[in-house]
Enzyme design. Sequence first.
Site, short mmCIF file in Angstrom:
data_model
loop_
_atom_site.label_atom_id
_atom_site.label_comp_id
_atom_site.label_asym_id
_atom_site.label_seq_id
_atom_site.Cartn_x
_atom_site.Cartn_y
_atom_site.Cartn_z
N ASN A 191 45.18 40.37 41.96
CA ASN A 191 44.46 40.59 40.71
C ASN A 191 43.57 41.83 40.86
O ASN A 191 42.67 41.86 41.69
CB ASN A 191 43.63 39.34 40.41
CG ASN A 191 42.95 39.44 39.07
OD1 ASN A 191 42.39 40.47 38.74
ND2 ASN A 191 42.99 38.37 38.30
N HIS A 216 39.01 43.78 39.28
CA HIS A 216 37.72 44.24 39.83
C HIS A 216 37.69 45.73 40.14
O HIS A 216 36.61 46.30 40.33
CB HIS A 216 37.30 43.39 41.02
CG HIS A 216 36.93 41.99 40.60
ND1 HIS A 216 35.94 41.75 39.69
CD2 HIS A 216 37.46 40.79 40.91
CE1 HIS A 216 35.85 40.45 39.46
NE2 HIS A 216 36.77 39.84 40.19
N HIS A 238 43.75 40.57 33.84
CA HIS A 238 43.23 39.67 32.80
C HIS A 238 42.69 40.54 31.67
O HIS A 238 41.74 41.29 31.87
CB HIS A 238 42.12 38.81 33.41
CG HIS A 238 41.60 37.73 32.50
ND1 HIS A 238 40.76 36.73 32.96
CD2 HIS A 238 41.78 37.49 31.19
CE1 HIS A 238 40.47 35.91 31.94
NE2 HIS A 238 41.07 36.36 30.85
N ARG A 249 40.56 40.37 28.97
CA ARG A 249 39.56 39.46 28.40
C ARG A 249 39.20 39.87 26.98
O ARG A 249 39.29 41.04 26.61
CB ARG A 249 38.29 39.45 29.25
CG ARG A 249 38.45 38.76 30.60
CD ARG A 249 37.10 38.59 31.28
NE ARG A 249 36.32 37.57 30.62
CZ ARG A 249 36.16 36.32 31.06
NH1 ARG A 249 36.71 35.95 32.21
NH2 ARG A 249 35.44 35.46 30.40
N ARG A 305 35.70 43.27 29.38
CA ARG A 305 34.66 43.65 30.34
C ARG A 305 35.21 44.44 31.53
O ARG A 305 34.46 45.08 32.25
CB ARG A 305 33.89 42.43 30.82
CG ARG A 305 34.68 41.52 31.72
CD ARG A 305 33.80 40.44 32.32
NE ARG A 305 33.37 39.47 31.32
CZ ARG A 305 33.03 38.21 31.63
NH1 ARG A 305 33.04 37.82 32.87
NH2 ARG A 305 32.67 37.37 30.69
N GLU A 345 46.92 37.66 32.42
CA GLU A 345 46.13 36.47 32.06
C GLU A 345 45.44 36.74 30.73
O GLU A 345 44.93 37.84 30.51
CB GLU A 345 45.07 36.21 33.12
CG GLU A 345 45.63 35.93 34.49
CD GLU A 345 44.54 35.98 35.56
OE1 GLU A 345 43.38 36.31 35.23
OE2 GLU A 345 44.86 35.72 36.71
N THR A 394 36.70 32.70 35.16
CA THR A 394 37.34 31.54 34.53
C THR A 394 36.92 30.26 35.25
O THR A 394 37.29 30.03 36.40
CB THR A 394 38.88 31.69 34.59
OG1 THR A 394 39.20 33.06 34.36
CG2 THR A 394 39.55 30.82 33.56
N GLU A 442 49.73 27.36 36.80
CA GLU A 442 48.91 27.89 37.89
C GLU A 442 47.77 26.90 38.11
O GLU A 442 47.01 26.60 37.18
CB GLU A 442 48.36 29.29 37.56
CG GLU A 442 47.48 29.81 38.70
CD GLU A 442 47.15 31.29 38.61
OE1 GLU A 442 47.88 32.04 37.94
OE2 GLU A 442 46.14 31.69 39.23
N HIS A 449 42.23 31.19 42.29
CA HIS A 449 40.82 31.21 41.92
C HIS A 449 39.95 30.86 43.12
O HIS A 449 40.06 29.77 43.67
CB HIS A 449 40.48 30.27 40.76
CG HIS A 449 39.29 30.77 40.01
ND1 HIS A 449 38.00 30.59 40.46
CD2 HIS A 449 39.18 31.54 38.90
CE1 HIS A 449 37.17 31.19 39.63
NE2 HIS A 449 37.86 31.78 38.68
N1 PXP Z 1 44.18 33.19 38.66
C1 PXP Z 1 43.57 33.12 37.45
C2 PXP Z 1 44.28 32.40 36.34
C3 PXP Z 1 42.32 33.73 37.22
O1 PXP Z 1 41.73 33.64 36.01
C4 PXP Z 1 41.72 34.44 38.29
C5 PXP Z 1 40.43 35.16 38.06
O2 PXP Z 1 40.60 36.18 37.12
C6 PXP Z 1 42.41 34.51 39.52
C7 PXP Z 1 43.62 33.85 39.68
C8 PXP Z 1 41.85 35.25 40.70
O3 PXP Z 1 40.66 34.64 41.10
P1 PXP Z 1 39.77 35.32 42.24
O4 PXP Z 1 39.30 36.64 41.70
O5 PXP Z 1 38.66 34.35 42.43
O6 PXP Z 1 40.64 35.49 43.45
#
Ligand code: PXP
Length: 259
Positions: A6, A9, A42, A44, A48, A69, A100, A150, A213
Site C-alpha cells: 500500500n 503514505h 486507497h 479516500r 487526504r 480501496e 480504517t 480481506e 491492517h
Molecule cells: N488493507 C486495507 C483494506 C486498508 O484499509 C489498509 C490501510 O489503508 C491496509 C490494508 C494497510 O494497512 P497498514 O497501512 O496498517 O499496513
Amino acid sequence: MKLGVNIDHIAVLREARKINDPDPVEALGILRRAGADQITIHLREDRRHIHDEDAKRIISTSQLPVNLECSIEEEIIDIVCRLKPHRATLVPEKREEVTTEGGLDIVKYEDRILATVEKLHANEIEVSLFIDPDIEAVTKSNILGAEWIELHTGSYANIFAMLYCGLKNTPHSIKELELPRDVLKKRLEESLFFLKNAAEHAVSIGLKVAAGHGLNYQNVGAVAEIENIEELNIGQSIIARSVYTGLEKAILQMRELLG
Ligand code: PXP
C-alpha cells in the site's frame, strides 16, 4: 503468500507540503523489482493522500495489478468504475479516523454493498470486502457476490503491540492496556484463531482470502503462516522502514518474512 504494498503514505509525505514530490507513481518500478505482487491504494473521500489523478496514472501505468480501496459512496464508486482497477476493496470510511478502524458493517449496509458489487462487476472489476474475521460476515460476503474478502488484522496487531512493543506502538483508543500479560496472550491466540477460522470458512465456500491492517516486521509471521490466506496488503510499516533503508530493501525484507 502474495504481497500487496500500500503506497498511500508516499502521497501522505507529498501532501505534508502540498507539492508534487514524492510522486507515488515513481514507486511502481521499485515495487515490481522488489517482488511485490500488487499495488494497493486507497482513494479516500477526503483525498487526504491519493488523488484521482494519482489513481488514474497508477492504474494506467502499473504493470502489476492495482487493488483500489474505497468506500461505498456513489460518487467514489462512479470514479472507480471509470478508473477500472483490477480489484476494488470496499472499506468503511469515516472522515475523522486516522486509518480504517474496522471491517465493513455488512448487515447494516447489505443493500448498498450488493448494489455496489453489481455495479463494479458490470464494469469488469473484481470485488473484495474488507471485513472483521467473523464467520457470518464471511458467509454474507459470499452471498453478496464478492470474489475476495480481506480480513481486518487490526485487532491482532493491536494486541501484539500491547504485549510485545510497549505503549509507543499502541493506538491510544485501546482500553485494554491495563490487562495482565496472560490475558493479553490469550487474546492474541484468540485473535489468530478468529483469523484462521474465518479464512478456512471463506475458502471452503469458494472465496479468496487476503488480510491486512497494522501488519509489520514483528507481527507478520503468525499471519503469514495461516494456510488459507493467500495475500497480505501492507502499507505503513513498509513505507516507514523505507525512510531508512530505501523502498526496495524494505519490501525485500518483508518478502523474506512471508517465506
Ligand atoms: N488493507 C486495507 C483494506 C486498508 O484499509 C489498509 C490501510 O489503508 C491496509 C490494508 C494497510 O494497512 P497498514 O497501512 O496498517 O499496513
